[in-house]
Design a protein around this motif. Structure first.
Motif, PDB file in Angstrom:
ATOM      1  N   SER A 166       1.741  65.083  19.479  1.00 40.76           N
ATOM      2  CA  SER A 166       0.299  65.075  19.428  1.00 40.76           C
ATOM      3  C   SER A 166      -0.198  63.938  20.313  1.00 40.76           C
ATOM      4  N   LEU A 167      -1.272  64.188  21.022  1.00 38.44           N
ATOM      5  CA  LEU A 167      -1.797  63.163  21.929  1.00 38.44           C
ATOM      6  C   LEU A 167      -2.366  61.979  21.157  1.00 38.44           C
ATOM      7  N   ILE A 168      -2.690  62.204  19.872  1.00 41.61           N
ATOM      8  CA  ILE A 168      -3.153  61.083  19.042  1.00 41.61           C
ATOM      9  C   ILE A 168      -2.036  60.052  18.904  1.00 41.61           C
ATOM     10  N   TYR A 169      -0.805  60.555  18.746  1.00 37.89           N
ATOM     11  CA  TYR A 169       0.328  59.649  18.634  1.00 37.89           C
ATOM     12  C   TYR A 169       0.589  58.944  19.952  1.00 37.89           C
ATOM     13  N   LEU A 170       0.501  59.697  21.023  1.00 36.97           N
ATOM     14  CA  LEU A 170       0.806  59.124  22.333  1.00 36.97           C
ATOM     15  C   LEU A 170      -0.030  57.877  22.598  1.00 36.97           C
ATOM     16  N   LYS A 171      -1.281  57.921  22.188  1.00 38.63           N
ATOM     17  CA  LYS A 171      -2.183  56.789  22.366  1.00 38.63           C
ATOM     18  C   LYS A 171      -1.648  55.549  21.657  1.00 38.63           C
ATOM     19  N   ASN A 172      -0.969  55.762  20.531  1.00 38.27           N
ATOM     20  CA  ASN A 172      -0.493  54.633  19.728  1.00 38.27           C
ATOM     21  C   ASN A 172       0.938  54.210  20.046  1.00 38.27           C
ATOM     22  N   LEU A 173       1.607  54.952  20.904  1.00 41.31           N
ATOM     23  CA  LEU A 173       3.001  54.619  21.167  1.00 41.31           C
ATOM     24  C   LEU A 173       3.110  53.473  22.165  1.00 41.31           C
ATOM     25  N   PRO A 174       3.929  52.461  21.836  1.00 40.52           N
ATOM     26  CA  PRO A 174       4.145  51.386  22.797  1.00 40.52           C
ATOM     27  C   PRO A 174       5.119  51.852  23.875  1.00 40.52           C
ATOM     28  N   VAL A 175       4.595  52.317  24.986  1.00 45.33           N
ATOM     29  CA  VAL A 175       5.435  52.937  26.010  1.00 45.33           C
ATOM     30  C   VAL A 175       5.059  52.411  27.395  1.00 45.33           C
ATOM     31  N   ASN A 176       6.064  52.031  28.180  1.00 47.24           N
ATOM     32  CA  ASN A 176       5.841  51.579  29.548  1.00 47.24           C
ATOM     33  C   ASN A 176       5.911  52.722  30.544  1.00 47.24           C
ATOM     34  N   THR A 177       6.811  53.683  30.252  1.00 51.61           N
ATOM     35  CA  THR A 177       7.096  54.728  31.228  1.00 51.61           C
ATOM     36  C   THR A 177       7.089  56.095  30.578  1.00 51.61           C
ATOM     37  N   LEU A 178       6.431  57.031  31.215  1.00 53.40           N
ATOM     38  CA  LEU A 178       6.469  58.411  30.756  1.00 53.40           C
ATOM     39  C   LEU A 178       7.261  59.226  31.777  1.00 53.40           C
ATOM     40  N   LYS A 179       8.321  59.868  31.307  1.00 51.82           N
ATOM     41  CA  LYS A 179       9.149  60.671  32.201  1.00 51.82           C
ATOM     42  C   LYS A 179       8.837  62.151  31.996  1.00 51.82           C
ATOM     43  N   ILE A 180       8.291  62.777  33.017  1.00 45.25           N
ATOM     44  CA  ILE A 180       7.921  64.189  32.912  1.00 45.25           C
ATOM     45  C   ILE A 180       9.183  65.037  33.018  1.00 45.25           C
ATOM     46  N   ASP A 181       9.384  65.903  32.050  1.00 47.06           N
ATOM     47  CA  ASP A 181      10.588  66.723  32.007  1.00 47.06           C
ATOM     48  C   ASP A 181      10.727  67.585  33.255  1.00 47.06           C
ATOM     49  N   ARG A 182      11.989  67.815  33.641  1.00 48.17           N
ATOM     50  CA  ARG A 182      12.204  68.538  34.897  1.00 48.17           C
ATOM     51  C   ARG A 182      11.785  69.998  34.844  1.00 48.17           C
ATOM     52  N   TYR A 183      11.594  70.528  33.653  1.00 50.40           N
ATOM     53  CA  TYR A 183      11.065  71.886  33.541  1.00 50.40           C
ATOM     54  C   TYR A 183       9.742  72.011  34.313  1.00 50.40           C
ATOM     55  N   PHE A 184       8.864  71.010  34.174  1.00 47.70           N
ATOM     56  CA  PHE A 184       7.549  71.065  34.836  1.00 47.70           C
ATOM     57  C   PHE A 184       7.648  70.788  36.329  1.00 47.70           C
ATOM     58  N   ILE A 185       8.665  69.996  36.716  1.00 49.68           N
ATOM     59  CA  ILE A 185       8.788  69.595  38.119  1.00 49.68           C
ATOM     60  C   ILE A 185       9.374  70.730  38.956  1.00 49.68           C
ATOM     61  N   HIS A 186      10.268  71.513  38.342  1.00 48.08           N
ATOM     62  CA  HIS A 186      10.907  72.594  39.081  1.00 48.08           C
ATOM     63  C   HIS A 186       9.854  73.562  39.611  1.00 48.08           C
ATOM     64  N   ASN A 187       9.748  73.645  40.938  1.00 52.62           N
ATOM     65  CA  ASN A 187       8.809  74.575  41.566  1.00 52.62           C
ATOM     66  C   ASN A 187       7.339  74.225  41.310  1.00 52.62           C
ATOM     67  N   VAL A 188       7.056  72.959  41.039  1.00 51.32           N
ATOM     68  CA  VAL A 188       5.702  72.560  40.629  1.00 51.32           C
ATOM     69  C   VAL A 188       4.631  72.902  41.674  1.00 51.32           C
ATOM     70  N   ALA A 189       4.997  72.796  42.952  1.00 48.92           N
ATOM     71  CA  ALA A 189       3.980  73.012  43.990  1.00 48.92           C
ATOM     72  C   ALA A 189       3.547  74.477  44.079  1.00 48.92           C
ATOM     73  N   GLN A 190       4.458  75.398  43.714  1.00 45.19           N
ATOM     74  CA  GLN A 190       4.152  76.828  43.831  1.00 45.19           C
ATOM     75  C   GLN A 190       3.587  77.428  42.543  1.00 45.19           C
ATOM     76  N   ASP A 191       3.812  76.756  41.431  1.00 50.77           N
ATOM     77  CA  ASP A 191       3.423  77.317  40.135  1.00 50.77           C
ATOM     78  C   ASP A 191       2.101  76.683  39.679  1.00 50.77           C
TER      79      ASP A 191
END
Ligand code: C2E
Ligand code: MG
Ligand code: MG
Ligand code: MG
Length: 282
Positions: free
Chosen positions: A188-213
């Protein structure tokens, strides 16, 4: 004793495939004999800053060279290590080894390289997890910002309140925290706001073919913007093509890792990359 207990547990044995049984028995043996250094090797995959082209970090990825099974990849043994609890000593060995490696590279003149380690939530929830990490940092005389702990989104969400508490402690010590495989774990994005996080790593599922999809493009663009608004750095995982890279560059993604730049490498080969000042072309 653990092996005996396992072998006598007929119900477990019956439900496992022969390959899985062998993996489990062999893994038990590695842990029981503490033969980590003989059978495990940590590979390092460079993480590159997209605008400067420089290697800013590396992700530590475990490889197992088993005498019985040959080369075993994490997908084949990490889930099993998690369900048997063997992941605790394994992850501790990885963190300790990575801390030693940072010290070796700093002594050799490498400055400002962060090493990331994947921690299972099972290890992360151990009461002595933070104390262990602090000990490894101290023993190697390391500043904590050179270590980054990667936790997957789905594991954080399993027990979000306890995860947040441990993440807060770790981050207040100066250790960096990354959310791994982001986008696959229904957080949930509500949690994300509260998470102490320096780096968000976008899963490779979204990166694969990202420019065409168009759908992946829209999601990735939104994730980058959202992370930046929450003061997080964004790393794209699994970048394999120039088209993916140029999309990410255009959307101001901070960093990338993937086969386009380099596969995970043994320490000595990763070192060659550093000495040869290998970088991403502009
Ligand atoms: P992860 O943390 O998401 O690591 C990234 C995975 O993507 C790695 O797989 C890496 O080799 C692979 N990868 C990197 N670039 C590319 C690319 O361009 N294309 C494709 N197709 N794949 C790419 P690997 O090394 O097999 O590790 C799999 C997972 O196992 C890791 O996913 C992590 O969750 C877990 N893992 C690895 N080492 C450890 C460890 O020491 N402890 C724990 N608890 N988990 C580990
Ligand atoms: Mg990872
Ligand atoms: Mg990942
Ligand atoms: Mg993963």
């Amino acid at each position: 004793a653990t092996l005996k207990k396992y072998l006598s547990n007929q119900t477990t044995v019956k439900t496992l495939s022969p390959k899985r049984q062998l993996v489990e028995i062999s893994l038990h043996r590695v842990v029981k004999n503490q033969s980590f250094t003989e059978e495990f090797e940590i590979y390092y995959q460079p993480i590159v800053n997209i605008s400067s082209g420089e290697i800013i970090a590396a992700e530590s990825l475990l490889r197992w060279q088993s005498p019985e099974l040959g080369l075993v990849y994490p997908a084949e043994f990490i889930p099993l290590a998690e369900s048997t609890g063997l992941i605790v000593p394994i992850d501790q060995w990885v963190v300790q080894s990575v801390c030693k490696q940072i010290r070796i590279w700093q002594n050799a003149g490498v400055s400002s390289l962060t090493l990331a380690v994947n921690l299972s939530v099972i290890e992360f929830n151990e009461p002595d997890c933070i104390q262990k990490i602090v000990g490894f940092l101290k023993n190697n005389n390391l500043e904590p910002q050179y270590l980054e702990v990667e936790l997957t989104e789905s594991m954080i969400m399993q027990d979000v309140n306890s995860a947040i508490a441990t993440m807060n402690k770790l981050q207040s010590l100066g250790v960096r925290i990354a959310i791994d495989d982001f986008g696959t774990g229904y957080s949930s994005l509500i949690y994300l706001k509260n998470l102490p996080v320096n780096t968000l790593k976008i899963d490779r599922y979204f990166i694969h073919n990202v420019a065409q999809d168009p759908q992946k493009s829209a999601i990735t663009k939104a994730l980058i913007e959202m992370a930046h608004n929450l003061n997080m750095q964004v790393v794209a995982e699994g970048v394999e093509t120039e088209a993916e890279l140029s999309f990410l560059r255009q959307k101001n993604c901070d960093a990338m890792q993937g086969f386009l730049f380099s596969r995970p490498l043994p320490a000595a080969e990763f070192e060659n990359f550093l000495w040869n000042n290998k970088r991403l072309p502009a």
